[in-house]
Design a protein around this motif. Structure first.
Motif, PDB file in Angstrom:
ATOM      1  N   PHE A 228       0.775  -1.227  -0.010  1.00 21.75           N
ATOM      2  CA  PHE A 228      -0.052  -0.072  -0.197  1.00 21.75           C
ATOM      3  C   PHE A 228       0.840   1.219   0.054  1.00 21.75           C
ATOM      4  O   PHE A 228       0.500   2.269  -0.738  1.00 21.75           O
ATOM      5  CB  PHE A 228      -0.983  -0.093   1.355  1.00 21.75           C
ATOM      6  CG  PHE A 228      -1.744   1.170   1.505  1.00 21.75           C
ATOM      7  CD1 PHE A 228      -2.592   1.572   0.358  1.00 21.75           C
ATOM      8  CD2 PHE A 228      -1.469   2.031   2.497  1.00 21.75           C
ATOM      9  CE1 PHE A 228      -3.100   2.689   0.499  1.00 21.75           C
ATOM     10  CE2 PHE A 228      -2.039   3.232   2.669  1.00 21.75           C
ATOM     11  CZ  PHE A 228      -3.080   3.475   1.586  1.00 21.75           C
ATOM     12  N   PHE A 229       1.942   1.262   0.676  1.00 19.13           N
ATOM     13  CA  PHE A 229       2.841   2.452   0.779  1.00 19.13           C
ATOM     14  C   PHE A 229       3.353   2.915  -0.274  1.00 19.13           C
ATOM     15  O   PHE A 229       4.005   3.816  -0.540  1.00 19.13           O
ATOM     16  CB  PHE A 229       4.055   2.256   1.895  1.00 19.13           C
ATOM     17  CG  PHE A 229       3.282   2.116   3.545  1.00 19.13           C
ATOM     18  CD1 PHE A 229       2.112   2.646   3.429  1.00 19.13           C
ATOM     19  CD2 PHE A 229       4.277   1.833   4.294  1.00 19.13           C
ATOM     20  CE1 PHE A 229       1.512   2.680   4.846  1.00 19.13           C
ATOM     21  CE2 PHE A 229       3.979   1.820   5.838  1.00 19.13           C
ATOM     22  CZ  PHE A 229       2.564   2.260   6.055  1.00 19.13           C
TER      23      PHE A 229
ATOM     24  N   GLU B 162       0.046   9.056   2.374  1.00 16.20           N
ATOM     25  CA  GLU B 162       0.248  10.451   2.938  1.00 16.20           C
ATOM     26  C   GLU B 162      -1.336  10.942   3.519  1.00 16.20           C
ATOM     27  O   GLU B 162      -1.379  11.457   4.662  1.00 16.20           O
ATOM     28  CB  GLU B 162       1.040  11.378   2.024  1.00 16.20           C
ATOM     29  CG  GLU B 162       2.502  11.151   2.302  1.00 16.20           C
ATOM     30  CD  GLU B 162       3.057  10.341   0.891  1.00 16.20           C
ATOM     31  OE1 GLU B 162       4.319  10.349   0.605  1.00 16.20           O
ATOM     32  OE2 GLU B 162       2.148   9.334   0.252  1.00 16.20           O
ATOM     33  N   ARG B 163      -1.716  10.763   2.460  1.00 14.17           N
ATOM     34  CA  ARG B 163      -3.345  11.424   2.800  1.00 14.17           C
ATOM     35  C   ARG B 163      -3.986  10.821   4.058  1.00 14.17           C
ATOM     36  O   ARG B 163      -4.682  11.357   4.655  1.00 14.17           O
ATOM     37  CB  ARG B 163      -4.455  11.357   1.700  1.00 14.17           C
ATOM     38  CG  ARG B 163      -5.482  12.164   1.727  1.00 14.17           C
ATOM     39  CD  ARG B 163      -6.203  11.999   0.263  1.00 14.17           C
ATOM     40  NE  ARG B 163      -7.479  12.683   0.736  1.00 14.17           N
ATOM     41  CZ  ARG B 163      -8.385  13.030  -0.510  1.00 14.17           C
ATOM     42  NH1 ARG B 163      -8.126  12.653  -1.525  1.00 14.17           N
ATOM     43  NH2 ARG B 163      -9.396  13.394  -0.136  1.00 14.17           N
TER      44      ARG B 163
ATOM     45  N   GLY C 225      -7.511  13.814   9.950  1.00 13.62           N
ATOM     46  CA  GLY C 225      -7.763  13.946  11.307  1.00 13.62           C
ATOM     47  C   GLY C 225      -6.328  14.706  12.275  1.00 13.62           C
ATOM     48  O   GLY C 225      -6.374  13.852  13.332  1.00 13.62           O
ATOM     49  N   ASP C 226      -5.655  15.077  11.775  1.00 13.26           N
ATOM     50  CA  ASP C 226      -4.179  15.412  12.326  1.00 13.26           C
ATOM     51  C   ASP C 226      -3.642  14.339  12.866  1.00 13.26           C
ATOM     52  O   ASP C 226      -3.235  14.198  13.900  1.00 13.26           O
ATOM     53  CB  ASP C 226      -4.561  16.681  13.666  1.00 13.26           C
ATOM     54  CG  ASP C 226      -3.388  17.099  14.197  1.00 13.26           C
ATOM     55  OD1 ASP C 226      -2.314  17.214  13.399  1.00 13.26           O
ATOM     56  OD2 ASP C 226      -3.708  17.736  15.123  1.00 13.26           O
ATOM     57  N   TYR C 227      -3.486  13.490  11.808  1.00 10.46           N
ATOM     58  CA  TYR C 227      -2.320  12.213  12.389  1.00 10.46           C
ATOM     59  C   TYR C 227      -3.239  11.237  13.322  1.00 10.46           C
ATOM     60  O   TYR C 227      -2.622  10.600  14.073  1.00 10.46           O
ATOM     61  CB  TYR C 227      -0.962  12.627  12.615  1.00 10.46           C
ATOM     62  CG  TYR C 227      -0.335  13.154  11.715  1.00 10.46           C
ATOM     63  CD1 TYR C 227       0.602  12.351  10.865  1.00 10.46           C
ATOM     64  CD2 TYR C 227      -0.399  14.744  11.472  1.00 10.46           C
ATOM     65  CE1 TYR C 227       1.314  12.939   9.687  1.00 10.46           C
ATOM     66  CE2 TYR C 227       0.242  15.163  10.452  1.00 10.46           C
ATOM     67  CZ  TYR C 227       1.094  14.383   9.547  1.00 10.46           C
ATOM     68  OH  TYR C 227       2.017  14.826   8.550  1.00 10.46           O
ATOM     69  N   ALA C 228      -4.775  11.136  13.110  1.00 11.28           N
ATOM     70  CA  ALA C 228      -5.442  10.474  14.216  1.00 11.28           C
ATOM     71  C   ALA C 228      -5.004   8.989  13.802  1.00 11.28           C
ATOM     72  O   ALA C 228      -5.022   8.220  14.979  1.00 11.28           O
ATOM     73  CB  ALA C 228      -6.895  10.661  13.908  1.00 11.28           C
ATOM     74  N   ARG C 229      -4.610   8.321  12.573  1.00 10.06           N
ATOM     75  CA  ARG C 229      -4.592   7.092  12.465  1.00 10.06           C
ATOM     76  C   ARG C 229      -3.308   6.574  13.290  1.00 10.06           C
ATOM     77  O   ARG C 229      -3.130   5.366  13.764  1.00 10.06           O
ATOM     78  CB  ARG C 229      -4.171   6.832  10.911  1.00 10.06           C
ATOM     79  CG  ARG C 229      -3.645   5.497  10.439  1.00 10.06           C
ATOM     80  CD  ARG C 229      -4.672   4.492  10.943  1.00 10.06           C
ATOM     81  NE  ARG C 229      -4.108   3.162  10.652  1.00 10.06           N
ATOM     82  CZ  ARG C 229      -4.822   2.146  10.623  1.00 10.06           C
ATOM     83  NH1 ARG C 229      -6.194   1.955  11.555  1.00 10.06           N
ATOM     84  NH2 ARG C 229      -4.601   0.895  10.399  1.00 10.06           N
ATOM     85  N   LEU C 230      -2.264   7.338  13.299  1.00  8.45           N
ATOM     86  CA  LEU C 230      -1.100   7.109  14.099  1.00  8.45           C
ATOM     87  C   LEU C 230      -1.218   7.111  15.653  1.00  8.45           C
ATOM     88  O   LEU C 230      -0.959   5.963  16.201  1.00  8.45           O
ATOM     89  CB  LEU C 230       0.063   8.086  13.742  1.00  8.45           C
ATOM     90  CG  LEU C 230       1.539   8.092  14.837  1.00  8.45           C
ATOM     91  CD1 LEU C 230       2.026   6.865  14.544  1.00  8.45           C
ATOM     92  CD2 LEU C 230       2.320   9.497  14.425  1.00  8.45           C
TER      93      LEU C 230
ATOM     94  N   LEU D 284       6.244  13.677  13.217  1.00  8.24           N
ATOM     95  CA  LEU D 284       5.872  13.000  11.798  1.00  8.24           C
ATOM     96  C   LEU D 284       5.313  14.052  10.840  1.00  8.24           C
ATOM     97  O   LEU D 284       5.126  14.133   9.494  1.00  8.24           O
ATOM     98  CB  LEU D 284       4.834  11.792  11.869  1.00  8.24           C
ATOM     99  CG  LEU D 284       4.919  11.010  10.603  1.00  8.24           C
ATOM    100  CD1 LEU D 284       6.354  10.401  10.284  1.00  8.24           C
ATOM    101  CD2 LEU D 284       3.913   9.879  10.824  1.00  8.24           C
ATOM    102  N   ALA D 285       4.680  15.264  11.374  1.00 10.44           N
ATOM    103  CA  ALA D 285       4.259  16.211  10.873  1.00 10.44           C
ATOM    104  C   ALA D 285       5.091  17.258  10.229  1.00 10.44           C
ATOM    105  O   ALA D 285       4.556  18.158   9.579  1.00 10.44           O
ATOM    106  CB  ALA D 285       3.036  16.984  11.725  1.00 10.44           C
TER     107      ALA D 285
END
Length: 299
Positions: A155-156, A163-164, A169-174, A200-201
């Motif tokens: 996927f990467f 990236e999207r 959500g302000d890197y909510a997945r992380l 990461l941001a």
């Protein structure tokens, strides 16, 4: 910013291998270099730095290229594993050392494996946490079970979609994966998660981190396999058995490639093994280094 920082931890910078790299340093004694994985940075070792320093080691926790305060070069080919291993070799030499102990988790572990194969003269002792030996990983990728676990690697490869997904959500997945994947639910505090999200941001950091995976496919994987050589450094492999991404079968059949290997499996730990079981991991690392000091030079 760093919840676990100490006035005895020093932030250092150097230009090596054409890159300005950052690391955190603590303690005095034989040199131990710590290499983090995706999507972390030097802070991944917040539990190990004080323990190793107290045990009498000079500890270097590196921000790998592309991460946090290290330089973030543009271009997928600049994140090939051989180049990353050469960064670590250059840091060792910049610190005035020829040999040291190298400890790596996840991508840091992959880099440590290749460093020990490419530059065996530089690795006195090798410690790897939840990062498969490359030959075993290439073998297991032929199985459906490991392909399912490694879906994210493929996927990467997309140029902008990962990236999207991470930025949403302000890197909510992380934050979600760091809250839910470890076995120990407080392995990452909310302050820890904010540190990772902020790192990461930074401009260019997320794409740089993903380029580690993309660089795997800039050449035929057969080329990487041709670089695999036996590792003769005393080696400790620590494995959290509840790893969602890497099957425990990857710890088997390594003696051909790493004849002097000790394998320690931790049933109650996940992929994030040094955060899930920090005291256990610290005990294993320190015990191994004290048992196998060999000619470790003092820094």
């Amino acid at each position: 910013m760093w919840e676990a920082s100490s006035p005895h931890w020093h932030h250092r910078y150097a230009v090596v291998n054409g890159m300005r790299l950052h690391w955190v340093e603590a303690g005095t004694g034989p040199l131990v270099v710590l290499l983090h994985g995706f999507p972390e940075f030097w802070y991944a070792w917040r539990h190990q730095i004080p323990a190793l320093a107290k045990a009498g080691f000079r500890v270097i926790a590196l921000d790998l290229r592309g991460y946090n305060e290290s330089e973030k070069p543009v271009g997928i080919r600049r994140y090939r594993v051989e180049t990353l291993a050469d960064d670590v070799l250059a840091i060792i030499h910049a610190l005035g050392q020829e040999r040291c102990a190298v400890v790596g988790h996840d991508w840091g572990g992959a880099i440590a494996w290749y460093l020990a194969m490419r530059h065996p003269e530089a690795v006195e002792n090798l410690i790897v946490l939840n990062a498969p030996h490359p030959e075993r990983f290439f073998q297991e990728l032929r199985t459906l079970a490991q392909l399912r676990k490694s879906w994210y690697v493929f996927f990467f490869q997309f140029p902008w979609l990962p990236e999207r997904l991470f930025r949403a959500g302000d890197y909510a997945r992380l934050g979600h994966l760091l809250r839910t994947e470890p076995v120990r639910r407080d392995a990452f505090t909310e302050a820890d998660i904010r540190c990772y999200q902020e790192a990461l941001a930074q401009p260019g950091a997320l794409t740089a981190a993903l380029n580690y995976y993309r660089a795997l496919f800039t050449r035929n994987l057969l080329q990487l396999r041709r670089q695999i050589r036996p590792i003769h450094a005393p080696t400790l492999l620590i494995w959290g058995e509840q790893d969602r991404y890497l099957g425990v079968g990857l710890t088997q059949g390594l003696e051909r490639w790493v004849p002097d290997i000790q394998i320690e499996r931790i049933p109650e730990a996940s992929h994030w093994v040094q955060a899930d079981a920090p005291e256990h991991v610290n005990s294993l690392i320190i015990g191994f280094l004290r048992k196998r000091p060999h000619g470790m030079r003092r820094g």
